[in-house]
Design a protein around this motif. Sequence first.
Motif, PDB file in Angstrom:
ATOM      1  N   GLY A  47      14.387  30.450  92.285  1.00  0.00           N
ATOM      2  CA  GLY A  47      12.974  30.784  92.472  1.00  0.00           C
ATOM      3  C   GLY A  47      12.788  32.112  93.186  1.00  0.00           C
ATOM      4  N   THR A  48      13.648  32.378  94.164  1.00  0.00           N
ATOM      5  CA  THR A  48      13.578  33.633  94.898  1.00  0.00           C
ATOM      6  C   THR A  48      13.901  34.815  93.989  1.00  0.00           C
ATOM      7  OG1 THR A  48      14.183  32.551  96.976  1.00  0.00           O
ATOM      8  CG2 THR A  48      14.567  34.926  96.819  1.00  0.00           C
ATOM      9  N   VAL A  70      11.372  38.063  92.503  1.00  0.00           N
ATOM     10  CA  VAL A  70      11.647  39.495  92.656  1.00  0.00           C
ATOM     11  C   VAL A  70      11.731  40.171  91.294  1.00  0.00           C
ATOM     12  CG1 VAL A  70      13.338  41.179  93.487  1.00  0.00           C
ATOM     13  CG2 VAL A  70      12.742  39.206  94.897  1.00  0.00           C
ATOM     14  N   LEU A  71      12.359  39.530  90.326  1.00  0.00           N
ATOM     15  CA  LEU A  71      12.417  40.108  88.983  1.00  0.00           C
ATOM     16  C   LEU A  71      11.027  40.201  88.359  1.00  0.00           C
ATOM     17  CD1 LEU A  71      15.512  39.728  89.289  1.00  0.00           C
ATOM     18  CD2 LEU A  71      15.552  39.045  86.882  1.00  0.00           C
ATOM     19  N   ASP A  72      10.182  39.232  88.644  1.00  0.00           N
ATOM     20  CA  ASP A  72       8.830  39.277  88.101  1.00  0.00           C
ATOM     21  C   ASP A  72       7.992  40.367  88.754  1.00  0.00           C
ATOM     22  OD1 ASP A  72       9.410  37.236  86.395  1.00  0.00           O
ATOM     23  OD2 ASP A  72       8.329  35.677  87.501  1.00  0.00           O
ATOM     24  N   ARG A  73       8.258  40.681  90.008  1.00  0.00           N
ATOM     25  CA  ARG A  73       7.480  41.706  90.706  1.00  0.00           C
ATOM     26  C   ARG A  73       7.870  43.110  90.269  1.00  0.00           C
ATOM     27  NH1 ARG A  73       3.047  42.320  91.871  1.00  0.00           N
ATOM     28  NH2 ARG A  73       2.896  40.539  93.297  1.00  0.00           N
ATOM     29  N   HIS A  74       9.155  43.345  90.066  1.00  0.00           N
ATOM     30  CA  HIS A  74       9.624  44.709  89.793  1.00  0.00           C
ATOM     31  C   HIS A  74       9.981  44.863  88.315  1.00  0.00           C
ATOM     32  CE1 HIS A  74       9.447  45.610  94.023  1.00  0.00           C
ATOM     33  NE2 HIS A  74      10.133  44.510  94.282  1.00  0.00           N
ATOM     34  N   LEU A 126      13.452  39.868  98.819  1.00  0.00           N
ATOM     35  CA  LEU A 126      14.206  38.621  98.664  1.00  0.00           C
ATOM     36  C   LEU A 126      13.959  37.696  99.847  1.00  0.00           C
ATOM     37  CD1 LEU A 126      17.526  40.118  97.268  1.00  0.00           C
ATOM     38  CD2 LEU A 126      16.074  38.458  96.070  1.00  0.00           C
ATOM     39  N   ALA A 127      13.984  38.247 101.051  1.00  0.00           N
ATOM     40  CA  ALA A 127      13.746  37.432 102.238  1.00  0.00           C
ATOM     41  C   ALA A 127      12.323  36.890 102.251  1.00  0.00           C
ATOM     42  CB  ALA A 127      14.009  38.265 103.499  1.00  0.00           C
ATOM     43  N   GLN A 128      11.357  37.732 101.889  1.00  0.00           N
ATOM     44  CA  GLN A 128       9.953  37.308 101.870  1.00  0.00           C
ATOM     45  C   GLN A 128       9.717  36.223 100.825  1.00  0.00           C
ATOM     46  OE1 GLN A 128       6.903  38.717 103.709  1.00  0.00           O
ATOM     47  NE2 GLN A 128       6.581  36.625 103.035  1.00  0.00           N
ATOM     48  N   ALA A 129      10.284  36.417  99.634  1.00  0.00           N
ATOM     49  CA  ALA A 129      10.112  35.423  98.573  1.00  0.00           C
ATOM     50  C   ALA A 129      10.737  34.090  98.971  1.00  0.00           C
ATOM     51  CB  ALA A 129      10.737  35.936  97.278  1.00  0.00           C
ATOM     52  N   TYR A 130      11.931  34.136  99.565  1.00  0.00           N
ATOM     53  CA  TYR A 130      12.585  32.900  99.975  1.00  0.00           C
ATOM     54  C   TYR A 130      11.771  32.167 101.034  1.00  0.00           C
ATOM     55  CZ  TYR A 130      15.729  29.840 102.517  1.00  0.00           C
ATOM     56  OH  TYR A 130      16.266  28.756 103.161  1.00  0.00           O
ATOM     57  N   ALA A 169       5.470  33.084  95.726  1.00  0.00           N
ATOM     58  CA  ALA A 169       6.211  34.117  96.437  1.00  0.00           C
ATOM     59  C   ALA A 169       5.294  35.107  97.141  1.00  0.00           C
ATOM     60  CB  ALA A 169       7.133  34.857  95.474  1.00  0.00           C
ATOM     61  N   GLY A 170       4.209  35.490  96.507  1.00  0.00           N
ATOM     62  CA  GLY A 170       3.222  36.344  97.148  1.00  0.00           C
ATOM     63  C   GLY A 170       3.741  37.698  97.602  1.00  0.00           C
ATOM     64  N   LEU A 171       4.597  38.328  96.808  1.00  0.00           N
ATOM     65  CA  LEU A 171       5.120  39.629  97.180  1.00  0.00           C
ATOM     66  C   LEU A 171       4.053  40.706  97.046  1.00  0.00           C
ATOM     67  CD1 LEU A 171       8.624  39.468  95.451  1.00  0.00           C
ATOM     68  CD2 LEU A 171       8.090  39.156  97.879  1.00  0.00           C
ATOM     69  N   ALA A 172       4.121  41.700  97.916  1.00  0.00           N
ATOM     70  CA  ALA A 172       3.152  42.798  97.884  1.00  0.00           C
ATOM     71  C   ALA A 172       3.232  43.539  96.559  1.00  0.00           C
ATOM     72  CB  ALA A 172       3.423  43.758  99.043  1.00  0.00           C
ATOM     73  N   GLY A 173       2.118  44.122  96.160  1.00  0.00           N
ATOM     74  CA  GLY A 173       2.064  44.831  94.893  1.00  0.00           C
ATOM     75  C   GLY A 173       2.809  46.154  94.943  1.00  0.00           C
ATOM     76  N   VAL A 174       2.896  46.779  93.783  1.00  0.00           N
ATOM     77  CA  VAL A 174       3.565  48.072  93.627  1.00  0.00           C
ATOM     78  C   VAL A 174       2.500  49.128  93.413  1.00  0.00           C
ATOM     79  CG1 VAL A 174       5.119  49.424  92.171  1.00  0.00           C
ATOM     80  CG2 VAL A 174       5.653  47.031  92.696  1.00  0.00           C
ATOM     81  N   GLY A 175       2.610  50.246  94.143  1.00  0.00           N
ATOM     82  CA  GLY A 175       1.616  51.307  94.020  1.00  0.00           C
ATOM     83  C   GLY A 175       1.667  51.982  92.668  1.00  0.00           C
ATOM     84  N   THR A 176       2.648  52.857  92.461  1.00  0.00           N
ATOM     85  CA  THR A 176       2.831  53.565  91.193  1.00  0.00           C
ATOM     86  C   THR A 176       4.015  52.963  90.464  1.00  0.00           C
ATOM     87  OG1 THR A 176       1.961  55.612  92.130  1.00  0.00           O
ATOM     88  CG2 THR A 176       3.259  55.808  90.114  1.00  0.00           C
ATOM     89  N   SER A 177       3.813  52.487  89.256  1.00  0.00           N
ATOM     90  CA  SER A 177       4.890  51.868  88.494  1.00  0.00           C
ATOM     91  C   SER A 177       5.880  52.923  88.008  1.00  0.00           C
ATOM     92  CB  SER A 177       4.320  51.123  87.284  1.00  0.00           C
ATOM     93  OG  SER A 177       3.775  52.042  86.346  1.00  0.00           O
ATOM     94  N   VAL A 178       7.086  52.469  87.684  1.00  0.00           N
ATOM     95  CA  VAL A 178       8.082  53.377  87.115  1.00  0.00           C
ATOM     96  C   VAL A 178       7.556  53.979  85.828  1.00  0.00           C
ATOM     97  CG1 VAL A 178      10.437  53.584  86.255  1.00  0.00           C
ATOM     98  CG2 VAL A 178       9.958  52.032  88.126  1.00  0.00           C
TER      99      VAL A 178
END
Length: 399
Positions: free
Chosen positions: A39-40, A44-48, A153-157, A166-175
């Motif tokens: 799940g962790t 992370v893969l879903d966020r980035h 990873l630590a935040q998601a876990y 997981a509630g990870l922070a968003g990304v400003g400018t995408s790749v």
Amino acid sequence: MPLLPVGAWLTELTPQHDRFSMSLICDLPVGIGEAELLGTLAAVLDRHDVLRSRLVRGEGGCGWELEVSAPGSVPVAGLVRRVSCDGRWRSPGWRAVAARELDAALGGLDPAGGVMARFVWFDAGGGTAGRLLIVLHHFVVDGVSWRILLPDLAQAYARVREGRAAGLAGVGTSVRRWAHALVEEAGRRGSELGYWRGVLGESEPVLGRRGLDPVVDTMATVRTVRVVVPAGVTRALLTSVPAVFGGGVNDGLLAALGLSVARWRGRERVLVRLEGHGREEVVVPGADLSRTVGWFTSMFPVRLDVSGVDVDEAFAGGGAAGRVVKAVKEQLLAVPDRGVGFGLLRYLHPVAGGELARAAQPQIGFNYLGRFSASDMPEELRGLGWTQVGEFDEIEAGL
């Protein structure tokens, strides 16, 4: 999305780049279960986005691009290998297992097939902290990215173990946005071509006994020299020297490199390929790459010039040493936008690219990776595990 210049450099360098990667091993939280780990990693893969990419041919079969799949589309369980171990991390047996698993994980990377990541879970049992080997193809990660990924990873876990999203922070400018913006910027960089012509205009005699032979000079024949620098020298290099000269760590390191080449080969002017983090947000107004994972590295040539300096005096610690540091600092400050424009012209400009490809090429590459320590993990996440294991660098070097 278009490949960033450094990715285009890799595809041009060699067609055999599936194992070209970065890897890191970290301690896991004690008692983490399979569902929590998966799940962790999935969060992370879903966020980035770039972690879900694959390498594809561009339109008409020309060049290479990255194609990103939707969040949730990567079967994370298929990327994780679980290895039982006893948790004796400093034993020769552990190091042999880790080296073997790293080699296998590298062999499992497949950019064209969309496999940009592999993970090895060294499970030491419920009462001992296990370890996680993270292997990412270089197309999707750089040194700065690890400073984003480990806290994520630590935040998601922390959230997954409590049954929350997981509630990870968003990304400003995408790749993707950054890559397209660089293509646009390359078209406006024509006036900078003259500067790079000047840097590359001199002939560059062979530095060693002969030129490189791609048949003989492969990774299998590479030798690695490791030098442990005394703490006092390190402290001066990282703190007092930059403070005295009002510069950075690179100034001292490159001054030493220029002097060494001058003494070794009698060459007072030497062409060096420098690497920078490449996240020069000023190039794209409004860009925010503070939370963006990817391979942003910039590569650009610099002509180190120590001519007129008494090399022996410099090595003896005389005033010549300080004059070289100052000169190198000024040479680096003269590079426009910290060198990011070179890659734009070399790999993204339809006309300048061919000219720069035919110019002299550096025979020395230089890269200062900086430092990564526990202090890079936000204070509220410390103690959850997911801390980097420094000793693993030796295993990587041994391969």
